[in-house]
Design a protein around this motif. Sequence first.
Motif, PDB file in Angstrom:
ATOM      1  N   MET A 132       0.926  -1.123   0.016  1.00  6.27           N
ATOM      2  CA  MET A 132      -0.053   0.048  -0.046  1.00  6.27           C
ATOM      3  C   MET A 132       0.862   1.234   0.093  1.00  6.27           C
ATOM      4  SD  MET A 132      -2.931  -1.112   2.728  1.00  6.27           S
ATOM      5  CE  MET A 132      -4.101  -0.231   1.728  1.00  6.27           C
ATOM      6  N   TYR A 133       0.479   2.217  -0.847  1.00  2.74           N
ATOM      7  CA  TYR A 133       1.516   3.483  -0.757  1.00  2.74           C
ATOM      8  C   TYR A 133       0.334   4.626  -0.497  1.00  2.74           C
ATOM      9  CZ  TYR A 133      -1.206   4.553  -5.261  1.00  2.74           C
ATOM     10  OH  TYR A 133      -1.983   4.809  -6.459  1.00  2.74           O
ATOM     11  N   LYS A 134       0.802   5.789  -0.108  1.00  2.41           N
ATOM     12  CA  LYS A 134       0.090   7.065   0.164  1.00  2.41           C
ATOM     13  C   LYS A 134       0.793   8.248  -0.330  1.00  2.41           C
ATOM     14  CE  LYS A 134      -2.070   8.845   4.272  1.00  2.41           C
ATOM     15  NZ  LYS A 134      -2.106  10.155   4.075  1.00  2.41           N
ATOM     16  N   ILE A 135      -0.201   9.173  -0.724  1.00 10.27           N
ATOM     17  CA  ILE A 135       0.335  10.305  -1.507  1.00 10.27           C
ATOM     18  C   ILE A 135       0.062  11.539  -0.306  1.00 10.27           C
ATOM     19  CG2 ILE A 135       0.350  12.012  -3.234  1.00 10.27           C
ATOM     20  CD1 ILE A 135      -0.677   9.779  -5.096  1.00 10.27           C
ATOM     21  N   ASP A 136       0.983  12.269   0.243  1.00 11.07           N
ATOM     22  CA  ASP A 136       0.834  13.216   1.036  1.00 11.07           C
ATOM     23  C   ASP A 136       0.597  14.560   0.301  1.00 11.07           C
ATOM     24  OD1 ASP A 136       1.562  11.509   3.368  1.00 11.07           O
ATOM     25  OD2 ASP A 136       3.691  11.979   2.860  1.00 11.07           O
ATOM     26  N   ARG A 137      -0.288  15.431   1.198  1.00 15.21           N
ATOM     27  CA  ARG A 137      -0.697  16.549   0.610  1.00 15.21           C
ATOM     28  C   ARG A 137      -0.007  17.306   0.189  1.00 15.21           C
ATOM     29  NH1 ARG A 137      -4.658  20.941   4.060  1.00 15.21           N
ATOM     30  NH2 ARG A 137      -5.251  22.239   2.231  1.00 15.21           N
ATOM     31  N   GLU A 138       1.246  17.768   0.451  1.00 16.90           N
ATOM     32  CA  GLU A 138       2.497  18.376  -0.181  1.00 16.90           C
ATOM     33  C   GLU A 138       2.832  17.941  -1.263  1.00 16.90           C
ATOM     34  OE1 GLU A 138       4.451  16.147   3.358  1.00 16.90           O
ATOM     35  OE2 GLU A 138       2.402  17.198   2.824  1.00 16.90           O
ATOM     36  N   ASN A 139       2.817  16.663  -1.680  1.00 15.03           N
ATOM     37  CA  ASN A 139       3.234  16.095  -2.868  1.00 15.03           C
ATOM     38  C   ASN A 139       2.382  15.630  -4.064  1.00 15.03           C
ATOM     39  OD1 ASN A 139       5.825  15.690  -1.629  1.00 15.03           O
ATOM     40  ND2 ASN A 139       5.265  13.797  -0.813  1.00 15.03           N
ATOM     41  N   VAL A 140       0.989  16.287  -3.763  1.00 24.47           N
ATOM     42  CA  VAL A 140      -0.087  16.009  -4.754  1.00 24.47           C
ATOM     43  C   VAL A 140       0.384  16.641  -6.067  1.00 24.47           C
ATOM     44  CG1 VAL A 140      -2.348  16.402  -5.427  1.00 24.47           C
ATOM     45  CG2 VAL A 140      -1.830  15.425  -3.195  1.00 24.47           C
ATOM     46  N   GLY A 141       0.631  18.124  -5.858  1.00 24.21           N
ATOM     47  CA  GLY A 141       0.977  18.744  -7.244  1.00 24.21           C
ATOM     48  C   GLY A 141       2.044  18.326  -7.960  1.00 24.21           C
ATOM     49  N   LYS A 142       3.241  17.635  -7.155  1.00 24.27           N
ATOM     50  CA  LYS A 142       4.468  17.058  -7.645  1.00 24.27           C
ATOM     51  C   LYS A 142       4.087  15.801  -8.408  1.00 24.27           C
ATOM     52  CE  LYS A 142       7.419  18.609  -3.938  1.00 24.27           C
ATOM     53  NZ  LYS A 142       8.615  18.160  -3.171  1.00 24.27           N
ATOM     54  N   VAL A 143       3.137  15.031  -8.001  1.00 22.59           N
ATOM     55  CA  VAL A 143       2.873  13.813  -8.645  1.00 22.59           C
ATOM     56  C   VAL A 143       1.938  14.087  -9.937  1.00 22.59           C
ATOM     57  CG1 VAL A 143       1.271  11.864  -8.244  1.00 22.59           C
ATOM     58  CG2 VAL A 143       2.579  12.468  -6.424  1.00 22.59           C
ATOM     59  N   TYR A 144       1.200  15.291  -9.886  1.00 22.94           N
ATOM     60  CA  TYR A 144       0.674  15.423 -11.113  1.00 22.94           C
ATOM     61  C   TYR A 144       1.403  16.195 -12.138  1.00 22.94           C
ATOM     62  CZ  TYR A 144      -2.614  17.667 -14.419  1.00 22.94           C
ATOM     63  OH  TYR A 144      -3.344  17.912 -15.600  1.00 22.94           O
ATOM     64  N   LYS A 145       2.415  16.782 -11.825  1.00 24.60           N
ATOM     65  CA  LYS A 145       3.523  17.197 -12.752  1.00 24.60           C
ATOM     66  C   LYS A 145       4.454  16.225 -13.337  1.00 24.60           C
ATOM     67  CE  LYS A 145       5.617  21.070 -11.729  1.00 24.60           C
ATOM     68  NZ  LYS A 145       6.575  21.850 -11.089  1.00 24.60           N
ATOM     69  N   ARG A 146       4.519  15.180 -12.577  1.00 22.16           N
ATOM     70  CA  ARG A 146       5.201  13.965 -13.000  1.00 22.16           C
ATOM     71  C   ARG A 146       4.479  13.008 -14.197  1.00 22.16           C
ATOM     72  NH1 ARG A 146      10.043  12.399 -10.731  1.00 22.16           N
ATOM     73  NH2 ARG A 146      10.664  13.662  -8.789  1.00 22.16           N
ATOM     74  N   PHE A 147       3.380  12.697 -13.572  1.00 19.90           N
ATOM     75  CA  PHE A 147       2.425  11.628 -14.174  1.00 19.90           C
ATOM     76  C   PHE A 147       1.010  12.161 -14.670  1.00 19.90           C
ATOM     77  CE2 PHE A 147       4.903   9.885 -10.575  1.00 19.90           C
ATOM     78  CZ  PHE A 147       6.023   9.623 -11.160  1.00 19.90           C
ATOM     79  N   GLY A 148       0.606  13.099 -14.420  1.00 18.05           N
ATOM     80  CA  GLY A 148      -0.747  13.703 -14.620  1.00 18.05           C
ATOM     81  C   GLY A 148      -1.597  12.694 -13.817  1.00 18.05           C
ATOM     82  N   LEU A 149      -2.696  12.170 -14.268  1.00 17.47           N
ATOM     83  CA  LEU A 149      -3.491  11.217 -13.614  1.00 17.47           C
ATOM     84  C   LEU A 149      -3.164   9.827 -13.684  1.00 17.47           C
ATOM     85  CD1 LEU A 149      -6.811  12.804 -14.365  1.00 17.47           C
ATOM     86  CD2 LEU A 149      -5.318  13.173 -12.138  1.00 17.47           C
ATOM     87  N   LYS A 150      -1.885   9.356 -14.261  1.00 17.82           N
ATOM     88  CA  LYS A 150      -1.627   8.005 -14.557  1.00 17.82           C
ATOM     89  C   LYS A 150      -0.542   7.483 -13.536  1.00 17.82           C
ATOM     90  CE  LYS A 150      -2.654   8.217 -19.591  1.00 17.82           C
ATOM     91  NZ  LYS A 150      -2.243   8.071 -20.965  1.00 17.82           N
ATOM     92  N   TYR A 151      -0.380   8.194 -12.480  1.00 17.14           N
ATOM     93  CA  TYR A 151       0.528   7.977 -11.483  1.00 17.14           C
ATOM     94  C   TYR A 151       0.411   6.316 -11.119  1.00 17.14           C
ATOM     95  CZ  TYR A 151      -3.671   8.817  -8.513  1.00 17.14           C
ATOM     96  OH  TYR A 151      -4.911   8.499  -7.934  1.00 17.14           O
TER      97      TYR A 151
END
Length: 336
Positions: A132-151
């Motif tokens: 199981m993985y978790k995305i923290d609030r401060e990293n949501v923007g970074k995740v979108y910039k890297r992968f869009g919605l295909k994370y």
Amino acid sequence: GGGGGGDDPLQFIGNLLGQVRCDTQTLVTIFAVALPLLLYIIGISIATVEPTEWALRENLITGKVNVNYTYEGGLYLIGFWNNFLKFPRQQVMIELSSNPRGSADPLQCRTGRDDMEETTGGQPLSLSIHFMYKIDRENVGKVYKRFGLKYHRRFMDFAMQAISDVAQKHTPYQFWGQREKVGLAMKAEVNDWLSRYGDARVTTFQLTRIGFHPKFERMIVDIQLQVQLYVTNEYRQQLVNVIKEIDVMESEAHAKILAINAWAWGNSSVIQANATNTGFNITQAAKARYYRDFADSLGISSKQLVKFIKTMSIGEHQSKDLVMGMDYPFQTKGKK
């Protein structure tokens, strides 16, 4: 002309009232149409974010996404020209197994080279894993910039690569002899990949199944049976040794008991003999004192006392063959 001039104000007022009546109806009509439209616009301008979600605001006109601010669960007025892109706030599971509901099939990889078989390049391996993985609030923007919605798919690819790398660093024996150690190493590697390249973190990791080639599986079973047989024989030998030690200790204890009993019997015999001798001596001394006091009180001699004692002893003999008045009872006639 004057009369006509007096009628004009009345007519003007009448015309004005007619126009006002007409404008009021128009306003009512406009309001009746505009109010639902306004309410509809307000309705489509409000967006919600569930408590289990994070969200980024997207401008539907320009297509730009504000990655600098992450919305948490709540109700927001963002305008009908904006939209929310949502991300999971809770933990998300990735399952690599034969389960039809899993994320993907079991991971196919190879182990590292066996130290005892240097010519081999490792054994084929099938791993069933879920983490199981978790995305923290401060990293949501970074995740979108890297992968869009295909994370999610990218996270799974990272995890599969990390697990394959760790598998090649461990020998086949370690997968069944040190399974926990291998699982912890895989968790650390997957977490490192996701945190470094995906701005997420691993919360739990489980190595649920390890599958080798059937021939190798049978070889492992045979080896384990031999190991168990060896261990069982060792335990049996230890049991025999313990039983023998108990026998030896029992014999030693029995010998000590016999020695103690013999010592006690010998000491008791000596003590009993000494007590009997002491009692006899005390009794004889008391008799001697008694007879001496008796002789002194009667004023008789020692010879007379001896005869008195002999006379007193006659009453203690019950034998019918008692001979009295003769110094030597077997003396024949004519002889003295």
